[in-house]
Design an enzyme around this catalytic site. Structure first.
Site, short mmCIF file in Angstrom:
data_model
loop_
_atom_site.label_atom_id
_atom_site.label_comp_id
_atom_site.label_asym_id
_atom_site.label_seq_id
_atom_site.Cartn_x
_atom_site.Cartn_y
_atom_site.Cartn_z
N CYS A 191 0.60 -1.15 0.00
CA CYS A 191 -0.01 -0.04 0.01
C CYS A 191 0.91 1.26 0.07
O CYS A 191 2.02 1.15 0.03
CB CYS A 191 -0.88 0.18 1.19
SG CYS A 191 -0.07 0.07 2.84
N ALA A 222 3.30 1.59 3.00
CA ALA A 222 4.46 0.80 2.64
C ALA A 222 5.43 1.65 1.77
O ALA A 222 6.51 1.69 1.98
CB ALA A 222 4.18 -0.34 2.20
N ARG A 248 13.06 -3.87 6.51
CA ARG A 248 13.38 -3.45 4.97
C ARG A 248 15.00 -3.33 5.03
O ARG A 248 15.82 -3.15 3.89
CB ARG A 248 12.96 -2.13 4.56
CG ARG A 248 12.14 -2.39 3.03
CD ARG A 248 11.64 -1.15 2.27
NE ARG A 248 12.35 -0.45 1.51
CZ ARG A 248 12.63 -0.92 0.33
NH1 ARG A 248 12.27 -2.22 -0.21
NH2 ARG A 248 13.41 -0.18 -0.73
N HIS A 301 5.13 6.21 -2.81
CA HIS A 301 6.45 6.80 -3.21
C HIS A 301 6.32 8.38 -3.50
O HIS A 301 6.89 9.20 -3.15
CB HIS A 301 7.00 6.12 -4.36
CG HIS A 301 7.26 4.61 -4.26
ND1 HIS A 301 7.22 3.73 -5.01
CD2 HIS A 301 7.60 4.25 -3.04
CE1 HIS A 301 7.35 2.60 -4.66
NE2 HIS A 301 7.69 2.55 -3.41
#
Lengths: 525, 513
Positions: free
Chosen positions: A98, A101, A132, A231
């Site tokens: 999503c 994220a 991550r 992003h």
């Protein structure tokens, strides 16, 4: 494997040829791949078979005009276009995540001296906590906050009455607990946008009050169709809340200043890259956003060039810096020696003969290392078929790193790529390569079952199903807890990891010797 | 040049090479972050009582909590039923997170589909997503049952699962008689253990509400294991124990096989689990017992409401907690506890006696889900240990009261305290100001081990950084033996590490301990 490429009989040029990867000549069985697409689509209800069809394809050879000019990306080999960046179909087990994220997990999370609040209920921050592998140097909980889960832990009353007051208090308590933080970001989870909280107002007011940057990010998970919008939203937040302070940033600009953009330092990738750039005489202004500090990001517009690795997640801010501050940007690829050398030359060219000469020195310096790696691993890996399914960059960027080792890419696809990514893929993918966008759990399982590659590179959710089938697997988001894979130092680890995955003896132990009846019969006799 | 083809350095040693260390120093010199001195000063300050008081005065900020959200529990619960697909209604990222989280712990596949709701669904509701989602899930994955849970997005906009599923069936997404139990699992209420509870209750309600079977019409006992990252080892161990007693039982969800499929060339999307027929028959059971009370409050209430006897435990491990379980099962079933179990008990007591000198008076900090913390506190007390700091982010006031009663029952409990609704940053202050010998919890505890030097023993979900622990039981007498060994291994490793410098500390480097 393409006809005539028996790895046993193939002579390998262990002296690395920078201009050409060794597997240039293979071709995949496009006809078979088209058949596999037809077969998986048959399982869907008709309406959705039609929709999924547009996301699946086979790379078609492009006949290049012999004298056509070759662009920055190199020659176009294939046409890989599929529909992309549109909503996932409900109920199919998409592998996507999503917007949260994409923002907290990818872009903002690695900024180490800021405290990133997972604003909303507890889960999002919990599941993304330390997963991550964005490495950083710092004292966690004191001057760095990367591997922490900081949340406003919404309760029912926060949903009913709104969470702005709680956010106000959370910020005060962050200042009390972590006074050395360089700033704060507010990473919105789903409820924030639904209950009408005004996190921008709170951030502005509290930012003034504590005298620090507080960045509200509207990355609620229901926005957009994947991580990708996260992003973009995160990039916009940098533009609006960080770069506006760039004029005051303390930084004496130099002629060779560059930013590394879109390298999240997974397993130390950005460090293995930074070293090469420094060796060729460049100075790194900031790294976005692996191991980054807020100050490094603020001064970014003072650099002479933005070098972008993960185009998908950070092209937006590069375009903005180009428009507003006149900083040009350039894509590069630090996976595998052929791309590293090409990228070093491309970057050097921008700075002129002095840097170009140094780039050649760097390439020459590492040539023995590269030759050693190829000599050691190519005989063990050549001709092995690989299928990839990763995020928005690696499905194309790592292809040549495999090919440098003599391996072949049978299929590739992206979770959240856009049209421009698939166009760029055409510069990497060989004809006949199976292309799958936003692949579903069902499709990927079937494709892997049918192609039976020697290695699959994808994520944690895909790892165990594939391994159960007896097919080696590497996680290509987290580097499977290894890395770095960038740069020459990283390539050594990459080659070693692919070898240890494929050539481990465990894959030969799957069949119990009596299951075909032979041994039992023999024993009975 | 640090890297070479002959000896390829992993990230650990690679970044300790001088080339990298010098680069880090160059970067640090101009990164604008806090100075080395300021960092050292603040670092020291966080270890003291003044910081602890500020830390415990927090009202809004949560730092490193030891809990997850409700739908994770629902996805885990679904894994316990035969050929069941978990359907998460709401944003798709949540399903991706649950799957990753469970896969990282079990090192196994974990499936769940999402209804992939986006902005338009936020405005208009997720009905169409439910209709399409159920149809696709049914066609592609051919489950016998689909269990629906919700993410906070669907909860905030108020989607009505009962109505939506009915609508989807009317539209032919799945056959009318196909089983689609559901549970609302808001992330902003409780934690994953409540999501587990809601999901199990939802499944039972689905199969029991129009079910004519009368509670007590069979001799069977229903077992509700609770959210358990060690279900693979534990459920099989419990089945063995119940088999020894000879009692008829039904697990209400058993994920042991689903999270432990073999590698033989075939990927099994579904494996094992309680069948639909077993679930239906479970209505007639004479009793439902929950292995983890705090995980099963609503489920137990529901079982009681249909006329079953109920009993609950707190993750029974060690001596007395296992005794309690066996006595209750024996009483409910009318079957005697066999000699074999008495011998097993004796073997665990024997092991504890052999090691008692090392365990007596050891101080522990324990964190995790409330039932686990209660279990470990009780067991360490049995070994003569002191569970000084017992912390549970998802444990409440009632839990703290229960814990206090446990402390009061033992002379070793005098210095012990339960911390409800606290997080691991609170625990950090506790460990600095009132140090203990060992920390018992999950992988998140490694940051506390690093900061405070307290050795961590990983005994509960999630364990990401050690492999296969969950494949072995920790409940019952056998499980107690394993927990005991885990504690002792850590203890002796630490003792050896502290006495291993040749010619210096190795006076006490004893061969026999």
């Amino acid at each position: 494997m393409a006809p005539g490429l028996d790895p046993g009989s193939r002579a390998f040029p262990f002296t690395f040829r920078e201009d050409k990867s060794m597997s240039d000549s293979y071709e995949n069985d496009g006809k078979a791949h088209e058949q596999y697409i037809t077969e998986v689509l048959a399982q869907y209800p008709e309406k959705f078979a039609k929709r999924r069809k547009k996301h699946l394809s086979v790379a078609k050879a492009v006949e290049a005009e012999p004298d056509a000019p070759v662009g920055e990306e190199g020659p176009l080999l294939t046409e890989c276009d599929v529909k992309s960046n549109i909503k996932s179909i409900p109920g199919v087990m998409t592998i996507r995540g999503c917007a949260y994220a994409g923002s907290k997990g990818v872009v903002w999370g690695p900024v180490k001296d800021m405290v990133h609040i997972s604003h909303g209920p507890v889960g999002c921050g919990q599941y993304s906590w330390s997963q991550r592998r964005n490495y950083y140097v710092g004292t966690t909980g004191i001057d760095a906050f990367g591997t922490m889960q900081i949340t406003s832990d919404f309760q029912e009353k926060d949903i009913v009455f709104g969470g702005d007051k709680k956010l106000d208090k959370v910020i005060d308590e962050i200042e009390e607990m972590f006074p050395l933080n360089g700033g704060i970001s507010v990473q919105s989870e789903c409820p924030i946008g639904l209950i009408g909280d005004d996190i921008e107002a709170v951030s502005r007011r509290k930012g003034k009050e504590i005298g620090k940057t507080i960045v509200p990010v509207r990355c609620e998970g229901f926005r957009g169709v994947s991580q990708s919008l996260g992003h973009h939203i995160a990039n916009d937040a940098i533009r609006d809340w960080v770069l506006d302070k760039s004029a005051e940033a303390e930084w004496e600009a130099g002629p060779y200043d560059v930013n590394i953009v879109g390298d999240y330092n997974i397993g130390g990738d950005a460090w293995a890259s930074r070293r090469l750039l420094e060796e060729m005489g460049l100075r790194i202004c900031g790294n976005w956003s692996g191991d980054a500090t807020l100050a490094e990001m603020e001064r970014a517009p003072k650099a002479k060039l933005n070098l972008i690795h993960c185009y998908r997640s950070m092209n937006y801010i590069c375009r903005h810096m180009e428009e507003k501050y006149g900083v040009p940007w350039m894509e590069y690829n630090f996976f595998g020696p052929s791309q590293i050398a090409a990228s070093l030359r491309k970057i050097a060219k921008h700075f002129g003969p002095e840097i170009e000469a140094k780039a050649e020195e760097v390439i020459a310096k590492y040539k023995p290392l590269v030759d050693g790696i190829l000599e050691k691993y190519t005989p063990r890996l050549a001709g092995k078929k690989v299928m990839l399914y990763v995020g928005g960059l690696r499905p194309r960027h790592v292809m040549t790193a495999y090919e440098d080792l003599g391996m072949e890419i049978a299929g590739t696809g992206y979770e959240f790529a856009h049209n421009d990514d698939y166009q760029r893929t055409g510069h990497y993918a060989k004809p006949g390569t199976l292309i799958y966008d936003d692949v579903t759990g069902y499709e990927l399982e079937k494709f892997v079952e049918k192609i039976r590659p020697d290695l699959v590179g994808s994520g944690i959710k895909e790892k165990y199903p594939v391994q159960k089938m007896g097919i080696p697997f590497r996680q290509m988001h987290s580097w499977d807890y290894s890395g770095p894979y960038h740069g020459y130092d990283g390539f050594a680890i990459f080659a070693r990891d692919m070898d240890l995955a494929i050539n481990n003896p465990v894959w030969d132990l799957f069949d119990a010797p009596w299951t075909d009846g032979g041994e039992l019969l023999a024993a009975a006799e | 040049m640090p890297q070479s083809a002959e000896k390829i350095l992993d990230h650990g040693p690679l970044f300790r090479e001088p080339e990298y260390q010098e680069m880090f120093a160059r970067k640090k010199a101009c990164d604008g972050a806090a100075s080395v001195d300021a960092t050292a000063l603040q670092s020291e300050y966080t270890k003291g009582w003044e910081y602890r008081e500020k830390n415990f005065a927090r009202e809004a900020l949560v730092i490193n909590p030891a809990k997850a959200c409700q739908p994770l529990g629902a996805v885990f619960a679904a894994a316990g039923f035969e050929k069941t697909m978990s359907f998460v209604h709401g944003s798709q990222g949540c399903a991706a997170y649950f799957r990753s989280h469970l896969s990282r712990h079990f090192k196994e596949p974990c499936t769940a589909v999402s209804s992939s709701m986006t902005e338009d669904a936020a405005v208009f509701g997720g009905l169409n997503n439910m209709i399409d989602g159920l149809a696709n899930c049914y066609s592609l994955y051919q489950p016998k049952m689909i269990t629906v849970s919700t993410t906070c997005m669907a909860e905030v906009i108020g989607d009505d699962l009962f109505g939506f599923i009915g609508n989807a069936k009317a539209k032919g997404s799945v056959p009318e008689d196909f089983d689609v139990p559901f549970a609302h699992t808001p992330s902003f209420v409780g934690s994953h253990i409540d999501g587990y509870d809601n999901a199990i209750k939802g499944i039972l309600e689905h199969f029991w509400k129009d079910n004519a079977a009368a509670a007590g019409s069979s001799d069977t006992i229903n077992i509700v294991p609770g959210f358990d990252g060690f279900c693979v080892g534990n459920n099989r161990e419990l089945a063995r124990i119940l088999g020894l007693i000879g009692v008829s039982y039904t697990f209400i969800g058993d994920a042991a096989d689903q999270f432990d499929t073999p590698s033989d060339g075939e990927y099994r999307m579904y494996d094992g689990g309680t069948t639909i027929d077993e679930l239906k028959a479970a209505k007639g059971a004479k009793a439902t017992i929950a292995l983890q009370q705090w995980n099963s409050r609503k489920t137990l209430e529901y079982a009681e409401s249909v006329g079953q006897q109920t009993a609950s435990f707190h993750y029974p491990l060690g001596i007395r907690a296992t005794d309690d379980l066996l006595i209750k099962v024996s009483a409910l079933s009318g079957k005697a506890i066999p000699e074999a179990l008495r011998l097993e008990r004796g073997r665990l007591v024997d092991a504890m006696a052999d090691s008692q000198a090392h365990l007596h008076g050891k101080r522990y900090a324990i964190f995790g889900d409330p039932d686990f913390v209660q279990a470990m506190a009780r067991f360490t007390l049995e070994t003569g240990g002191e569970p000084v700091h017992c912390l549970s982010t998802n444990g409440g006031k009632e839990w703290a009261k229960d814990m206090q009663a446990l402390f009061d029952s033992s002379p070793f409990g005098k210095a012990c305290k339960a911390h409800a609704h606290k997080d691991l940053w609170h625990l950090r202050s506790l460990l600095f100001t009132e140090p203990v010998d060992f920390l018992i919890g999950n992988s998140y505890g490694k940051y506390l081990e690093r900061d405070t030097g307290t050795p961590l023993i990983r005994l509960t979900f999630p364990i990401f950084d050690r492999h296969h622990h969950h494949r072995f039981p920790v409940i019952g007498y056998q499980g107690g033996l394993r927990v005991l060994t885990a504690i002792l291994d850590k203890l002796f490793d630490k003792l050896d590490a502290e006495t291993s410098i040749a010619g210096d500390t190795d006076i006490s480097f004893d061969l026999t301990r």
